[in-house]
Design a protein around this motif. Sequence first.
Motif, PDB file in Angstrom:
ATOM      1  N   ALA A 194       0.840  -1.200   0.000  1.00 20.62           N
ATOM      2  CA  ALA A 194       0.000   0.000   0.000  1.00 20.62           C
ATOM      3  C   ALA A 194       0.881   1.258   0.000  1.00 20.62           C
ATOM      4  O   ALA A 194       0.628   2.207  -0.739  1.00 20.62           O
ATOM      5  CB  ALA A 194      -0.931  -0.006   1.210  1.00 20.62           C
ATOM      6  N   ALA A 195       1.934   1.229   0.824  1.00 23.41           N
ATOM      7  CA  ALA A 195       2.841   2.385   0.913  1.00 23.41           C
ATOM      8  C   ALA A 195       3.504   2.656  -0.439  1.00 23.41           C
ATOM      9  O   ALA A 195       3.722   3.811  -0.809  1.00 23.41           O
ATOM     10  CB  ALA A 195       3.899   2.135   1.987  1.00 23.41           C
ATOM     11  N   SER A 196       3.776   1.578  -1.189  1.00 27.18           N
ATOM     12  CA  SER A 196       4.429   1.759  -2.493  1.00 27.18           C
ATOM     13  C   SER A 196       3.524   2.524  -3.459  1.00 27.18           C
ATOM     14  O   SER A 196       3.981   3.111  -4.421  1.00 27.18           O
ATOM     15  CB  SER A 196       4.821   0.405  -3.092  1.00 27.18           C
ATOM     16  N   GLU A 197       2.209   2.529  -3.190  1.00 23.10           N
ATOM     17  CA  GLU A 197       1.272   3.296  -4.009  1.00 23.10           C
ATOM     18  C   GLU A 197       0.905   4.624  -3.329  1.00 23.10           C
ATOM     19  O   GLU A 197       0.005   5.324  -3.774  1.00 23.10           O
ATOM     20  CB  GLU A 197      -0.017   2.487  -4.240  1.00 23.10           C
ATOM     21  N   GLY A 198       1.573   4.908  -2.224  1.00 25.81           N
ATOM     22  CA  GLY A 198       1.335   6.177  -1.531  1.00 25.81           C
ATOM     23  C   GLY A 198       0.212   6.168  -0.505  1.00 25.81           C
ATOM     24  O   GLY A 198      -0.230   7.216  -0.061  1.00 25.81           O
ATOM     25  N   PHE A 199      -0.277   4.970  -0.137  1.00 25.13           N
ATOM     26  CA  PHE A 199      -1.347   4.895   0.867  1.00 25.13           C
ATOM     27  C   PHE A 199      -0.762   4.485   2.219  1.00 25.13           C
ATOM     28  O   PHE A 199      -0.107   3.451   2.324  1.00 25.13           O
ATOM     29  CB  PHE A 199      -2.414   3.861   0.472  1.00 25.13           C
ATOM     30  N   ILE A 224      -2.448  -4.353  -6.044  1.00 24.83           N
ATOM     31  CA  ILE A 224      -1.070  -3.886  -5.857  1.00 24.83           C
ATOM     32  C   ILE A 224      -0.141  -5.084  -5.721  1.00 24.83           C
ATOM     33  O   ILE A 224      -0.400  -6.002  -4.943  1.00 24.83           O
ATOM     34  CB  ILE A 224      -0.960  -2.977  -4.607  1.00 24.83           C
ATOM     35  N   ILE A 225       0.942  -5.064  -6.497  1.00 24.89           N
ATOM     36  CA  ILE A 225       1.913  -6.159  -6.438  1.00 24.89           C
ATOM     37  C   ILE A 225       2.880  -5.905  -5.290  1.00 24.89           C
ATOM     38  O   ILE A 225       3.538  -4.874  -5.236  1.00 24.89           O
ATOM     39  CB  ILE A 225       2.704  -6.277  -7.768  1.00 24.89           C
ATOM     40  N   GLY A 226       2.928  -6.853  -4.353  1.00 21.72           N
ATOM     41  CA  GLY A 226       3.880  -6.760  -3.249  1.00 21.72           C
ATOM     42  C   GLY A 226       5.142  -7.528  -3.602  1.00 21.72           C
ATOM     43  O   GLY A 226       5.344  -7.929  -4.743  1.00 21.72           O
ATOM     44  N   GLU A 227       6.000  -7.757  -2.596  1.00 24.24           N
ATOM     45  CA  GLU A 227       7.251  -8.474  -2.865  1.00 24.24           C
ATOM     46  C   GLU A 227       6.989  -9.925  -3.230  1.00 24.24           C
ATOM     47  O   GLU A 227       7.645 -10.499  -4.088  1.00 24.24           O
ATOM     48  CB  GLU A 227       8.170  -8.407  -1.637  1.00 24.24           C
ATOM     49  N   MET A 228       6.036 -10.542  -2.536  1.00 22.22           N
ATOM     50  CA  MET A 228       5.767 -11.963  -2.753  1.00 22.22           C
ATOM     51  C   MET A 228       4.435 -12.205  -3.457  1.00 22.22           C
ATOM     52  O   MET A 228       4.299 -13.124  -4.231  1.00 22.22           O
ATOM     53  CB  MET A 228       5.732 -12.705  -1.404  1.00 22.22           C
TER      54      MET A 228
END
Length: 277
Positions: A194-199, A224-228
């Motif tokens: 979420a943080a990677s999209e600014g949320f 949203i694509i996370g690390e895993m």
Amino acid sequence: KHKMENWQICEAECLQYLKKNFSDSRYDFEAEGGSDSTKSDILLTKSGIAIFYIESKMKQAQCGQFVAFPNTDTNTFEYSKANAYSENIQSTFILDKMAEDFDKYKNPDTDGIELLMDKGYFYSWICEFYKGKGVKYFIIEKEVGSKNLSQNNFIIFPIEHFHKYFDVTALYRRKKSGSSNPTEHDYTEIKKAAASEGFAIKDIYKNGKYVFVKMNAEPITYKIIGEMHTYQYKPETNGIFKVTKLSNTSNPNVIFSISLIQDQQERDLEKFRLEFN
């Protein structure tokens, strides 16, 4: 205990065969991979030191894959950042070739669309893929599960002769999608994604079997694509989103399949034997 898959039986019997015929006081083989596809199946060690990997395969098998998305704005195919391996010149070639016939490939379903192009591209990709995993040889078991450990049931060859032993085909297809409820283990990743999209997530909690987050975002569904994993954030009421873990398998994949066309060539086996002098 659940039934072993054929590829697991194949790996176990290949390992047994190698140990029986090539192990000695210095050289040994150990099972490495299991279902972790980033590791190869069998590791050769000399006095406990890793030498190289040997990939075990059945005579008909899948042989690597990568996720790529059609981009209808540019009529190209994009290598997914979620792949375990970064893009290389081989995957770029294949996707460029697919883009030349964009309309043919742009809507893959679960049956898949066969890639019609020079198979040299596929062989190059497979060899690069396995070399990247440290594989030097392949071992093929012809009849799996028959407990037949005689030499005529196995074929061993160096990776650079892959094209002599196998025919290879490639499909662009969607795998069946699935989703699941995240667990506490996923919370860190859910926040990071979420943080990677600014949320900024103010709260994350479980209600029954479902996971919810509170965040300031437009009430629309986000993927949203996370690390895993990839997560879906679906708006419920004021600032609350229900989070689902999407399996990466719904993505369209280029998938390689192989089938055996050649029996053991003596000099390839001889080359393998020379590793143990």
